[in-house]
Design an enzyme around this catalytic site. Sequence first.
Site, short mmCIF file in Angstrom:
data_model
loop_
_atom_site.label_atom_id
_atom_site.label_comp_id
_atom_site.label_asym_id
_atom_site.label_seq_id
_atom_site.Cartn_x
_atom_site.Cartn_y
_atom_site.Cartn_z
N CYS A 85 0.88 -1.13 -0.03
CA CYS A 85 -0.16 0.04 0.16
C CYS A 85 0.99 1.11 -0.09
O CYS A 85 1.38 1.44 -1.15
CB CYS A 85 -0.90 -0.14 1.23
SG CYS A 85 -2.27 1.03 0.80
N HIS A 202 -3.53 -5.44 1.13
CA HIS A 202 -2.59 -5.79 2.42
C HIS A 202 -2.66 -7.22 2.47
O HIS A 202 -3.73 -7.83 3.02
CB HIS A 202 -3.54 -5.08 3.17
CG HIS A 202 -3.37 -3.34 3.11
ND1 HIS A 202 -2.14 -2.95 4.14
CD2 HIS A 202 -4.10 -2.64 2.82
CE1 HIS A 202 -2.41 -1.76 4.01
NE2 HIS A 202 -3.60 -1.38 2.94
N GLU A 204 -1.05 -8.43 4.93
CA GLU A 204 -0.72 -8.71 6.49
C GLU A 204 -2.40 -8.57 6.89
O GLU A 204 -2.36 -9.14 8.11
CB GLU A 204 -0.13 -7.62 7.05
CG GLU A 204 -0.53 -6.24 7.37
CD GLU A 204 -0.76 -5.36 6.01
OE1 GLU A 204 -1.23 -4.30 6.07
OE2 GLU A 204 -0.32 -5.80 5.01
#
Length: 227
Positions: A85, A202, A204
């Site tokens: 990002c 994302h 994560e």
Amino acid sequence: MTVAVVQFGGSNCDRDAVRALEHLGIDAERVWHEDGLPEDATGVMLPGGFSYGDYLRAGAMAARSPIMHEVREAAAAGTPVLGVCNGAQVGCESGLTEGAFTTNESARFQCESVHLRVENAGTPWTAAYEEGEVIELPIAHGEGRFEVSEERYETLVEEDRVLFRYCDAEGNVTPEANPNGSRGNVAGIRGESESVGVLMPHPERASLSDLNGSTDGAGVLRGFDRV
């Protein structure tokens, strides 16, 4: 291995990144950008957020932090570097990868789950998947539209440097499946080295559990174990 998760003023996904990496058994620590890279860092992650409030352009100011000179040197030496990002924006702005991420075609901040098709499964960041496999990750950005000149885009394709493209659930790459207007539906690319990758979604946020709908991001983060 210890992954240095670089924190800039305005980063807000650094703790998420450390938690996800440690959940996967990968040592990680947050590093304030002014302190430089630790000597024992064997990987670097540039996390999401809004470094310096996205002034000038998203990632432009963070890309000029002295630590990014160290990151570029580490990348040139083969150290794995992943930008997510805002970290992808920083990666492009600092020259780690081609192109730039700019304002979404909708001119709105977008936060939603998207489908991605794996375009090149031969890199550390994509080796957990099959080429053509469809995974699901969340996005949360206002400047996620990937842009690059037509000539450079063709080179990226020819050199197989596109990692992911936005697609529908069946893997069809269509304008309707493109959430931000990125050229060629590109969601992630690698640098000149396979050990450097950036992506706008994302991983994560889709690694700890399937409560958010997917754990598909774990395979991306495990790339730190493959370099």
